[in-house]
Scaffold this motif. Structure first.
Motif, PDB file in Angstrom:
ATOM      1  N   VAL A  76       0.854  -1.182   0.000  1.00 46.38           N
ATOM      2  CA  VAL A  76       0.000   0.000   0.000  1.00 46.38           C
ATOM      3  C   VAL A  76       0.890   1.232   0.000  1.00 46.38           C
ATOM      4  N   ARG A  77       0.940   1.869  -1.154  1.00 46.46           N
ATOM      5  CA  ARG A  77       1.723   3.093  -1.308  1.00 46.46           C
ATOM      6  C   ARG A  77       0.900   4.036  -2.172  1.00 46.46           C
ATOM      7  N   ILE A  78       0.517   5.152  -1.591  1.00 45.26           N
ATOM      8  CA  ILE A  78      -0.285   6.125  -2.320  1.00 45.26           C
ATOM      9  C   ILE A  78       0.583   6.729  -3.429  1.00 45.26           C
ATOM     10  N   PRO A  79       0.064   6.775  -4.659  1.00 45.63           N
ATOM     11  CA  PRO A  79       0.832   7.365  -5.763  1.00 45.63           C
ATOM     12  C   PRO A  79       1.199   8.827  -5.472  1.00 45.63           C
ATOM     13  N   LYS A  80       2.298   9.268  -6.039  1.00 41.70           N
ATOM     14  CA  LYS A  80       2.777  10.626  -5.799  1.00 41.70           C
ATOM     15  C   LYS A  80       2.000  11.666  -6.597  1.00 41.70           C
ATOM     16  N   THR A  81       1.300  11.222  -7.628  1.00 43.26           N
ATOM     17  CA  THR A  81       0.472  12.154  -8.383  1.00 43.26           C
ATOM     18  C   THR A  81      -0.982  11.929  -8.006  1.00 43.26           C
ATOM     19  N   ASN A  82      -1.721  13.009  -7.966  1.00 40.57           N
ATOM     20  CA  ASN A  82      -3.156  12.954  -7.651  1.00 40.57           C
ATOM     21  C   ASN A  82      -3.396  12.282  -6.288  1.00 40.57           C
ATOM     22  N   THR A  83      -2.575  12.629  -5.337  1.00 41.36           N
ATOM     23  CA  THR A  83      -2.585  12.000  -4.010  1.00 41.36           C
ATOM     24  C   THR A  83      -3.939  12.120  -3.323  1.00 41.36           C
ATOM     25  N   GLU A  84      -4.545  13.278  -3.400  1.00 39.40           N
ATOM     26  CA  GLU A  84      -5.837  13.487  -2.729  1.00 39.40           C
ATOM     27  C   GLU A  84      -6.893  12.527  -3.275  1.00 39.40           C
ATOM     28  N   TYR A  85      -6.940  12.372  -4.604  1.00 39.90           N
ATOM     29  CA  TYR A  85      -7.897  11.455  -5.219  1.00 39.90           C
ATOM     30  C   TYR A  85      -7.700  10.032  -4.707  1.00 39.90           C
ATOM     31  N   TRP A  86      -6.436   9.557  -4.713  1.00 42.44           N
ATOM     32  CA  TRP A  86      -6.169   8.171  -4.326  1.00 42.44           C
ATOM     33  C   TRP A  86      -6.444   7.933  -2.847  1.00 42.44           C
ATOM     34  N   THR A  87      -6.127   8.914  -2.023  1.00 47.98           N
ATOM     35  CA  THR A  87      -6.411   8.786  -0.598  1.00 47.98           C
ATOM     36  C   THR A  87      -7.909   8.632  -0.365  1.00 47.98           C
ATOM     37  N   GLN A  88      -8.693   9.467  -1.020  1.00 43.26           N
ATOM     38  CA  GLN A  88     -10.148   9.399  -0.882  1.00 43.26           C
ATOM     39  C   GLN A  88     -10.701   8.106  -1.468  1.00 43.26           C
ATOM     40  N   LYS A  89     -10.182   7.700  -2.623  1.00 40.66           N
ATOM     41  CA  LYS A  89     -10.663   6.485  -3.284  1.00 40.66           C
ATOM     42  C   LYS A  89     -10.450   5.261  -2.393  1.00 40.66           C
ATOM     43  N   ILE A  90      -9.253   5.115  -1.853  1.00 42.82           N
ATOM     44  CA  ILE A  90      -8.960   3.955  -1.015  1.00 42.82           C
ATOM     45  C   ILE A  90      -9.766   4.004   0.278  1.00 42.82           C
ATOM     46  N   ALA A  91      -9.960   5.201   0.824  1.00 46.74           N
ATOM     47  CA  ALA A  91     -10.792   5.350   2.032  1.00 46.74           C
ATOM     48  C   ALA A  91     -12.233   4.927   1.737  1.00 46.74           C
TER      49      ALA A  91
END
Length: 150
Positions: A76-91
């Motif tokens: 589990v490593r959040i991508p460095k681009t579009n971090t906010e999107y990925w954080t919300q998506k995984i949540a």
């Protein structure tokens, strides 16, 4: 900084499957060899579990660590681009999973989750065998456990 164009990224992401993934087919194959019979991705159940065992009133989800936000996992490593999107998506994925598991348990099913990290890496076939045997034991004898992670 993303190294791919928007079109290339769209194509790459569109190739990611939601069912019949390699970890899922590996676990499914080994459980079948052990004599278990099941239904795949049964649409009648909430969350369309990867494996449904009607005889045992149990379901198994084979979850990718990244997509389902496996806590304290190296994968589990959040991508460095579009971090906010990925954080919300995984949540959102984690919250959805939690609700689906709770609903299945309330309906009387036993729920098992096999995490990708437990069946990949070095000695992959041995790990798949061990996890599948643990799942088999849980199916046949773990009636006191409504929820279990493998």
């Amino acid at each position: 900084m993303d190294t791919l164009t928007k079109e290339q990224r769209h194509f790459v992401m569109s190739q990611i499957k939601s069912s019949d993934t390699k970890p899922e087919t590996a676990v499914r194959s080994y459980l079948h060899k052990l004599g278990f019979r099941f239904r795949k991705n049964d649409k009648r159940l909430i969350g369309k579990p990867d494996l449904y065992f009607p005889r045992y009133y149990a379901v198994i989800f084979v979850n990718g660590c990244f997509w389902h936000g496996h806590d304290s996992c190296k994968k589990v490593r959040i991508p460095k681009t579009n971090t906010e999107y990925w954080t919300q998506k995984i949540a959102r994925n984690k919250e959805r999973d939690k609700k689906e598991i709770q609903t299945l348990i309330e309906q009387g099913y036993r729920v098992g989750v096999v995490w990708e990290c437990s069946i990949t890496g070095k000695k992959r076939s041995q790990k798949i065998q061990e996890v599948s045997e643990s799942v088999a034991l849980w199916l046949e004898e773990g009636f006191d456990q409504n929820y279990r992670e493998f």
